[in-house]
Design a protein around this motif. Structure first.
Motif, short mmCIF file in Angstrom:
data_model
loop_
_atom_site.label_atom_id
_atom_site.label_comp_id
_atom_site.label_asym_id
_atom_site.label_seq_id
_atom_site.Cartn_x
_atom_site.Cartn_y
_atom_site.Cartn_z
N ALA A 146 0.87 -1.17 0.00
CA ALA A 146 0.00 0.00 0.00
C ALA A 146 0.91 1.22 0.00
CB ALA A 146 -0.89 0.00 1.23
N VAL A 147 0.68 2.12 -0.93
CA VAL A 147 1.49 3.34 -1.02
C VAL A 147 0.60 4.50 -0.60
CG1 VAL A 147 2.78 4.86 -2.56
CG2 VAL A 147 2.90 2.37 -2.87
N GLU A 148 1.02 5.18 0.45
CA GLU A 148 0.23 6.29 0.98
C GLU A 148 1.16 7.48 1.16
OE1 GLU A 148 -2.51 7.33 4.89
OE2 GLU A 148 -1.52 5.40 4.75
N ALA A 149 0.78 8.61 0.58
CA ALA A 149 1.56 9.84 0.72
C ALA A 149 0.67 10.99 0.27
CB ALA A 149 2.83 9.77 -0.12
N GLY A 150 1.09 12.19 0.56
CA GLY A 150 0.31 13.37 0.22
C GLY A 150 0.30 13.66 -1.27
N ALA A 151 -0.53 14.63 -1.65
CA ALA A 151 -0.65 15.04 -3.05
C ALA A 151 0.69 15.58 -3.55
CB ALA A 151 -1.72 16.11 -3.18
N GLY A 152 1.03 15.21 -4.78
CA GLY A 152 2.24 15.74 -5.41
C GLY A 152 3.54 15.14 -4.94
N THR A 153 3.47 14.00 -4.27
CA THR A 153 4.69 13.39 -3.73
C THR A 153 5.28 12.31 -4.61
OG1 THR A 153 3.37 11.86 -2.42
CG2 THR A 153 4.07 13.90 -1.33
N GLY A 154 4.63 12.00 -5.73
CA GLY A 154 5.18 11.02 -6.65
C GLY A 154 4.61 9.62 -6.55
N LYS A 155 3.46 9.47 -5.93
CA LYS A 155 2.85 8.14 -5.79
C LYS A 155 2.60 7.49 -7.15
CE LYS A 155 -0.70 9.61 -3.54
NZ LYS A 155 -0.34 11.03 -3.46
N THR A 156 1.98 8.23 -8.05
CA THR A 156 1.66 7.65 -9.35
C THR A 156 2.92 7.29 -10.10
OG1 THR A 156 -0.40 8.92 -9.43
CG2 THR A 156 0.43 8.04 -11.53
N TRP A 157 3.93 8.14 -10.07
CA TRP A 157 5.20 7.86 -10.73
C TRP A 157 5.81 6.57 -10.17
CZ3 TRP A 157 10.23 7.30 -9.08
CH2 TRP A 157 11.19 7.21 -10.08
N VAL A 158 5.81 6.43 -8.86
CA VAL A 158 6.38 5.24 -8.21
C VAL A 158 5.61 3.99 -8.62
CG1 VAL A 158 6.69 4.07 -5.99
CG2 VAL A 158 7.40 6.44 -6.25
N LEU A 159 4.29 4.05 -8.64
CA LEU A 159 3.50 2.88 -9.01
C LEU A 159 3.70 2.50 -10.47
CD1 LEU A 159 0.28 3.62 -6.95
CD2 LEU A 159 2.02 1.87 -6.50
N VAL A 160 3.82 3.49 -11.34
CA VAL A 160 4.10 3.19 -12.75
C VAL A 160 5.46 2.53 -12.87
CG1 VAL A 160 4.58 4.24 -15.01
CG2 VAL A 160 2.56 4.94 -13.71
N GLN A 161 6.46 3.04 -12.15
CA GLN A 161 7.79 2.43 -12.18
C GLN A 161 7.75 1.00 -11.66
OE1 GLN A 161 10.30 3.97 -13.82
NE2 GLN A 161 8.64 5.42 -14.17
N ARG A 162 6.93 0.78 -10.63
CA ARG A 162 6.76 -0.57 -10.07
C ARG A 162 6.16 -1.52 -11.10
NH1 ARG A 162 6.18 -3.49 -5.25
NH2 ARG A 162 4.27 -4.72 -5.07
N PHE A 163 5.12 -1.08 -11.79
CA PHE A 163 4.51 -1.88 -12.86
C PHE A 163 5.54 -2.23 -13.92
CE2 PHE A 163 0.27 -0.42 -11.53
CZ PHE A 163 -0.50 -1.54 -11.79
N VAL A 164 6.25 -1.23 -14.40
CA VAL A 164 7.25 -1.44 -15.46
C VAL A 164 8.32 -2.41 -15.00
CG1 VAL A 164 9.05 -0.31 -16.84
CG2 VAL A 164 6.79 0.76 -16.60
N LYS B 287 -10.37 9.45 -11.45
CA LYS B 287 -9.36 10.36 -12.01
C LYS B 287 -7.96 9.79 -11.79
CE LYS B 287 -7.49 15.01 -11.67
NZ LYS B 287 -7.50 16.27 -10.93
N ALA B 288 -7.69 9.30 -10.60
CA ALA B 288 -6.38 8.72 -10.30
C ALA B 288 -6.14 7.46 -11.13
CB ALA B 288 -6.27 8.41 -8.81
N ALA B 289 -7.18 6.67 -11.31
CA ALA B 289 -7.06 5.45 -12.12
C ALA B 289 -6.74 5.80 -13.57
CB ALA B 289 -8.34 4.64 -12.03
N ARG B 290 -7.42 6.80 -14.13
CA ARG B 290 -7.15 7.23 -15.50
C ARG B 290 -5.72 7.74 -15.65
NH1 ARG B 290 -12.32 9.24 -15.12
NH2 ARG B 290 -11.54 11.29 -14.54
N GLU B 291 -5.29 8.54 -14.69
CA GLU B 291 -3.93 9.09 -14.74
C GLU B 291 -2.90 7.97 -14.69
OE1 GLU B 291 -1.00 12.15 -12.33
OE2 GLU B 291 -3.15 12.21 -11.94
N MET B 292 -3.09 7.02 -13.81
CA MET B 292 -2.14 5.91 -13.71
C MET B 292 -2.14 5.09 -14.99
SD MET B 292 -1.68 2.89 -10.87
CE MET B 292 -2.13 4.02 -9.59
#
Length: 77
Positions: free
Chosen positions: A24-42, A64-69
């Protein structure tokens, strides 16, 4: 967890590289959660090229978050 210009932080690297369990990745807005999860997938797909794309699942709190990811993952792949 903010990505630095030199690459992921130590915390981000743990999330990206951990493959033997769900996280589970939890952090505030703008901290790079989506970037980290995309890197994890790749990273998972590169480590396991025989896995189908639908073998990896992410759950978000908003459409919205799902579409962005999804969009970022498509760009990365």
């Amino acid at each position: 967890m903010i990505q630095t210009a030199l690459g992921p932080t130590a915390e981000q690297t743990v999330v990206i590289d951990t493959q033997d369990r769900s996280l589970a990745v939890e952090a505030g807005a703008g901290t790079g959660k989506t970037w980290v999860l995309v890197q994890r997938f790749v990273h998972m797909l590169e480590s396991h090229p025989d896995w189908p794309l639908d073998a990896i699942v992410a759950v978000t709190f908003t459409e919205k978050a799902a579409r962005e990811m999804r969009d970022r993952l498509r760009q990365a792949i």
